[in-house]
Design an enzyme around this catalytic site. Sequence first.
Site, mmCIF file in Angstrom:
data_model
loop_
_atom_site.group_PDB
_atom_site.id
_atom_site.type_symbol
_atom_site.label_atom_id
_atom_site.label_comp_id
_atom_site.label_asym_id
_atom_site.label_seq_id
_atom_site.Cartn_x
_atom_site.Cartn_y
_atom_site.Cartn_z
ATOM 1 N N TYR A 139 30.533 -28.988 -3.869
ATOM 2 C CA TYR A 139 31.006 -29.577 -5.126
ATOM 3 C C TYR A 139 30.685 -31.063 -5.121
ATOM 4 C CZ TYR A 139 34.159 -31.099 -8.859
ATOM 5 O OH TYR A 139 34.680 -31.651 -10.004
ATOM 6 N N ASP A 234 26.669 -36.651 0.205
ATOM 7 C CA ASP A 234 27.902 -36.860 -0.549
ATOM 8 C C ASP A 234 29.079 -36.909 0.427
ATOM 9 O OD1 ASP A 234 30.093 -36.800 -2.183
ATOM 10 O OD2 ASP A 234 29.484 -35.040 -3.343
ATOM 11 N N LYS A 263 37.622 -41.221 -2.951
ATOM 12 C CA LYS A 263 38.872 -40.890 -2.250
ATOM 13 C C LYS A 263 39.360 -42.019 -1.331
ATOM 14 C CE LYS A 263 37.860 -35.960 -2.822
ATOM 15 N NZ LYS A 263 38.874 -35.276 -3.580
HETATM 16 C C1 LIG Z 1 32.337 -33.919 -2.032
HETATM 17 C C2 LIG Z 1 32.829 -34.341 -3.384
HETATM 18 N N1 LIG Z 1 31.986 -34.983 -4.210
HETATM 19 C C3 LIG Z 1 32.379 -35.400 -5.427
HETATM 20 C C4 LIG Z 1 33.661 -35.187 -5.881
HETATM 21 C C5 LIG Z 1 34.075 -35.661 -7.224
HETATM 22 O O1 LIG Z 1 34.959 -36.728 -7.128
HETATM 23 P P1 LIG Z 1 35.968 -37.088 -8.327
HETATM 24 O O2 LIG Z 1 36.962 -35.968 -8.392
HETATM 25 O O3 LIG Z 1 36.544 -38.405 -7.931
HETATM 26 O O4 LIG Z 1 35.139 -37.187 -9.572
HETATM 27 C C6 LIG Z 1 34.573 -34.528 -5.048
HETATM 28 C C7 LIG Z 1 35.951 -34.273 -5.494
HETATM 29 O O5 LIG Z 1 36.710 -33.542 -4.925
HETATM 30 C C8 LIG Z 1 34.150 -34.101 -3.763
HETATM 31 O O6 LIG Z 1 34.974 -33.456 -2.929
#
Ligand SMILES: Cc1ncc(COP(=O)(O)O)c(C=O)c1O
Length: 425
Positions: A139, A234, A263
């Site tokens: 994700y 990511d 986060k």
């Molecule tokens: C690995 C990863 N990338 C991107 C995101 C997206 O972040 P946001 O919820 O701050 O848009 C998340 C959210 O859980 C994530 O776990």
Amino acid sequence: MDQLFERARGVIPGGVSSPVRAFGSVGGTPRFVSSARGPYVVDEDGVEYVDLVCSWGPALLGHAHPEVVAAVREAAARGLSFGAPTAAEVELAEVIGARVPMAEQVRFVSTGTEATMTAVRLARGATGRDAIVKFAGCYHGHSDGLLAAAGSGVATQGLPGSAGVTVAAAADTIVVDYNDIDALTRVFDEAGGRIAAVITEGAPANMGVVPPAPGFNAAIRELTARHGALMILDEVLTGFRVGPSGWLGLEGGYEPDLVTFGKVVGGGMPLAALAGPARVMQLLAPVGPVYQAGTLSGNPLATAAGLATLRLADAGVYAHVDRRSAELQAAVSDALTAASVPHVVQRAGNLFSVVFREQAVADYDDAKAQDTAAFARFFHSMLDQRVALPPSAFEAWFLSAAHDDTAMARISDALPSAARAASHS
Ligand SMILES: Cc1ncc(COP(=O)(O)O)c(C=O)c1O
């Protein structure tokens, strides 16, 4: 709580501001939180829970750490938002670069979604190519192209993973099974000249925790470099959580072109970032041709929270979270074994999740083939005993530096009957 949820559903779609909070996959009524401190959250009825969600990752130090709250208060007293550069942004970028040396330059945004979306745009701008490769079950936020889901087959042209995502947007996303380097190699053999980037989670934690097979991330690096594509790592979830330099620092041995953070980097405030070597980052406006902007980007309260959090997140914090994580993994596994519940603990550094099936999980198909109903029974028993787990089998469990003996004992006490609940269908 039921009444509040009813009211919420009248004025907010599904009653929540982000879907997984709605308890859709476990059933029941979400707890509306009124406050949180240390390892605990308190709901609107005044009931206190040991929290294993930790805001889905940010609360590495525990909730409302006094020094982080003081930093935010102090920043707030100086103004909430300026729409102008600040010294704190420079300082935070320097702190990030000191921890993650490939992060020579940093662009601050407000959400992980923006960070990955911008990284993808930057990769397209850098290569002049359109296609993106992502892995099924990873994700990366909710931007159109990254919501494409896998169809059948080894590597499928992406199909829209949500209503409202155009076929055209999804068509530029190629979805490959996680941990399948042969499939990725074939994709590059067939379409290498079209691929701008491969994006992958440092260690996936959004299909439950699925550690990369040894050499998997390094192989992505090697393939992307050979074909002139970028590697985007990511680390929105893993960054500054699994260790002082995130997954990259734990695993080592390869260097992506871009890395995304979220986060923990914002310490619980809306702040995220993308970062990389100057040669790539300088393609962003105002220096380069790739446009990206944000009214609240680098917000002073958020940078204050991020700076205070990273200052406090020293080796002792990571050692504590590692230790608590190992303790909890063992306790959960013991309880489930005693109740004869088939399960596997999947781990990547201090991140872990419990999968309700016998075999280890290597990819999304494996992750989906588990007894989610058993998880739901386990979850509700824990919640009834005042322990809040993530409300889905496909999420990591999060600990913090504030999870002390008392909090851990409360979790351990709840485990046997939750395990028995999981075993009774
Ligand atoms: C690995 C990863 N990338 C991107 C995101 C997206 O972040 P946001 O919820 O701050 O848009 C998340 C959210 O859980 C994530 O776990």
